[in-house]
Design an enzyme around this catalytic site. Sequence first.
Site, short mmCIF file in Angstrom:
data_model
loop_
_atom_site.label_atom_id
_atom_site.label_comp_id
_atom_site.label_asym_id
_atom_site.label_seq_id
_atom_site.Cartn_x
_atom_site.Cartn_y
_atom_site.Cartn_z
N HIS A 47 0.85 -1.19 0.00
CA HIS A 47 0.00 0.00 0.00
C HIS A 47 0.89 1.24 0.00
O HIS A 47 1.99 1.23 0.55
CB HIS A 47 -0.90 0.02 1.23
N GLU A 49 0.79 3.94 1.70
CA GLU A 49 1.16 4.40 3.04
C GLU A 49 2.34 3.60 3.60
O GLU A 49 3.29 4.16 4.13
CB GLU A 49 -0.01 4.29 4.02
N CYS A 77 -6.45 1.99 5.65
CA CYS A 77 -7.08 0.77 6.13
C CYS A 77 -6.52 0.41 7.51
O CYS A 77 -5.56 1.04 7.97
CB CYS A 77 -6.82 -0.37 5.13
N CYS A 80 -2.69 -0.22 7.49
CA CYS A 80 -1.90 1.01 7.37
C CYS A 80 -2.00 1.86 8.63
O CYS A 80 -1.01 2.45 9.06
CB CYS A 80 -2.34 1.79 6.14
#
Length: 146
Positions: A47, A49, A77, A80
């Site tokens: 991801h 992040e 999410c 993260c």
Amino acid sequence: MRAALKEAETAGSNGEIPIGAVIVDADGNPVAKASNRTQADQSAVAHAELLAIGEACRKRGSRRLTDCTLYVTLEPCPMCAGAIAAARIGRVVFGAKDPRAGAYGSLLDLSALPLESRPKVTSGILAEECLAPIRQFFLEKRTKKT
């Protein structure tokens, strides 16, 4: 947030869900930036992040980013948000809410839990600009399937 949007554009042009993240220090200087790479890396943890946090920690030589702000185009999410807490990021600014997986108020709110580190959270910054490429990405995916 504009820099995060550029990262999201990069992700989209590479066939990824168009999400981008940028980490800046207390003076507003960029420390790290990343775009989603889950398909390219074939990794559930690629991801934007997480990639930006990893880069920022390496550049600073520290696992703690307490004086930093993370800008991301979509609400983080739970995975993260956990990494954000672990890195002790002081502030999170995101664009669009994620009702399916958002961990800062949409699905759940990890910033309200009594964790050792809780970032200040600001949401809705350039929300429509952040959401538009994501909507377009999934519309094109659905259109290609039919």
